[in-house]
Scaffold this motif. Structure first.
Motif, short mmCIF file in Angstrom:
data_model
loop_
_atom_site.label_atom_id
_atom_site.label_comp_id
_atom_site.label_asym_id
_atom_site.label_seq_id
_atom_site.Cartn_x
_atom_site.Cartn_y
_atom_site.Cartn_z
N GLY A 185 -12.23 11.19 -0.56
CA GLY A 185 -13.07 11.66 -1.65
C GLY A 185 -13.06 10.69 -2.81
O GLY A 185 -12.57 9.57 -2.69
N LEU A 186 -13.59 11.15 -3.92
CA LEU A 186 -13.65 10.35 -5.14
C LEU A 186 -12.54 10.80 -6.08
O LEU A 186 -12.38 12.00 -6.34
CB LEU A 186 -15.01 10.54 -5.80
N VAL A 187 -11.78 9.84 -6.58
CA VAL A 187 -10.67 10.16 -7.48
C VAL A 187 -10.58 9.07 -8.54
O VAL A 187 -10.95 7.92 -8.29
CB VAL A 187 -9.35 10.28 -6.68
N GLN A 188 -10.12 9.44 -9.71
CA GLN A 188 -9.93 8.45 -10.77
C GLN A 188 -8.65 7.66 -10.54
O GLN A 188 -7.70 8.14 -9.90
CB GLN A 188 -9.86 9.14 -12.13
N ALA A 189 -8.62 6.47 -11.06
CA ALA A 189 -7.42 5.64 -10.97
C ALA A 189 -6.23 6.41 -11.54
O ALA A 189 -6.34 7.08 -12.57
CB ALA A 189 -7.62 4.33 -11.73
N GLY A 190 -5.12 6.31 -10.84
CA GLY A 190 -3.93 7.05 -11.23
C GLY A 190 -3.79 8.39 -10.54
O GLY A 190 -2.73 9.02 -10.60
N GLY A 191 -4.85 8.83 -9.88
CA GLY A 191 -4.84 10.12 -9.21
C GLY A 191 -4.23 10.05 -7.82
O GLY A 191 -3.72 9.01 -7.40
N SER A 192 -4.31 11.18 -7.13
CA SER A 192 -3.71 11.30 -5.80
C SER A 192 -4.68 11.91 -4.80
O SER A 192 -5.58 12.67 -5.19
CB SER A 192 -2.45 12.19 -5.87
N LEU A 193 -4.47 11.59 -3.56
CA LEU A 193 -5.18 12.21 -2.45
C LEU A 193 -4.21 12.32 -1.28
O LEU A 193 -3.29 11.51 -1.15
CB LEU A 193 -6.39 11.38 -2.00
N THR A 199 -0.36 16.47 13.63
CA THR A 199 -1.02 15.91 12.46
C THR A 199 -0.13 14.88 11.77
O THR A 199 1.09 15.08 11.67
CB THR A 199 -1.37 17.03 11.45
N VAL A 200 -0.76 13.83 11.31
CA VAL A 200 -0.10 12.84 10.46
C VAL A 200 -0.78 12.87 9.10
O VAL A 200 -2.01 12.98 9.02
CB VAL A 200 -0.18 11.43 11.08
N TYR A 201 0.02 12.79 8.05
CA TYR A 201 -0.48 12.81 6.70
C TYR A 201 -0.25 11.47 6.01
O TYR A 201 0.71 10.76 6.31
CB TYR A 201 0.21 13.91 5.88
N LEU A 202 -1.14 11.16 5.09
CA LEU A 202 -0.94 10.01 4.22
C LEU A 202 -1.10 10.49 2.79
O LEU A 202 -2.21 10.79 2.35
CB LEU A 202 -1.94 8.90 4.53
N GLN A 203 0.03 10.62 2.11
CA GLN A 203 0.02 11.00 0.70
C GLN A 203 -0.15 9.74 -0.12
O GLN A 203 0.67 8.82 -0.03
CB GLN A 203 1.32 11.71 0.33
N MET A 204 -1.19 9.70 -0.93
CA MET A 204 -1.51 8.52 -1.73
C MET A 204 -1.44 8.88 -3.20
O MET A 204 -2.22 9.71 -3.67
CB MET A 204 -2.90 8.00 -1.37
N ASN A 205 -0.51 8.29 -3.90
CA ASN A 205 -0.32 8.53 -5.33
C ASN A 205 -0.61 7.27 -6.11
O ASN A 205 -0.66 6.17 -5.55
CB ASN A 205 1.11 9.00 -5.60
N SER A 206 -0.79 7.42 -7.41
CA SER A 206 -1.04 6.28 -8.31
C SER A 206 -2.13 5.38 -7.74
O SER A 206 -1.98 4.15 -7.68
CB SER A 206 0.25 5.48 -8.51
#
Length: 132
Positions: free
Chosen positions: A10-18, A78-85
């Motif tokens: 999706g669309l996220v601002q810099a510094g956000g997480s998905l 399921t495999v997850y990818l947590q993306m922060n910062s």
């Protein structure tokens, strides 16, 4: 049908997480290492991270180390990818892939996909856009 299905982009601002998800079906999930790759517009696909099915070991490229975390839920295939910062340079289509040879997956995450030895299963990708 053997397949991997990614979701969570999706669309996220810099510094956000998905958090991205990669759901496997049609094959024995426990016997496959899983990697995440990404491809920015106009650039080659590159490796991001992987998790081994042998011992659960993980590897992260320098670009994402300390910000991204890969994990897998064997009960949910399921495999997850947590993306922060997140940063604008993280923008791209993210793909998960599976291969029964852990070393092959590791080599291709480190060095990029190998056209002479394609990974066994690829997902269709999910788009991540990070705005500045």
């Amino acid at each position: 049908e053997v397949q991997l299905v990614e979701s969570g982009g999706g669309l996220v601002q810099a510094g956000g997480s998905l958090r991205l998800s990669c759901i496997a079906s049609g094959f024995t999930f426990d016997d496959y290492s899983i990697g995440w790759f990404r491809q920015a517009p106009g650039k080659e696909r590159e490796g991001v991270t992987y998790i081994s099915h042998i011992d659960g070991s993980t590897y992260y490229t320098d670009a994402v180390k300390g910000r991204f975390t890969i994990s897998r839920d064997y009960a949910k295939n399921t495999v997850y990818l947590q993306m922060n910062s997140l940063k604008p340079e993280d923008t791209g289509t993210y793909y998960c892939a599976a291969d029964s040879v852990s070393t092959i997956m590791y080599e291709q995450v480190v060095g990029g996909p190998d056209r002479y030895r394609s990974l066994e299963v690829w997902g269709q990708g999910t788009l991540v856009t990070v705005s500045s």
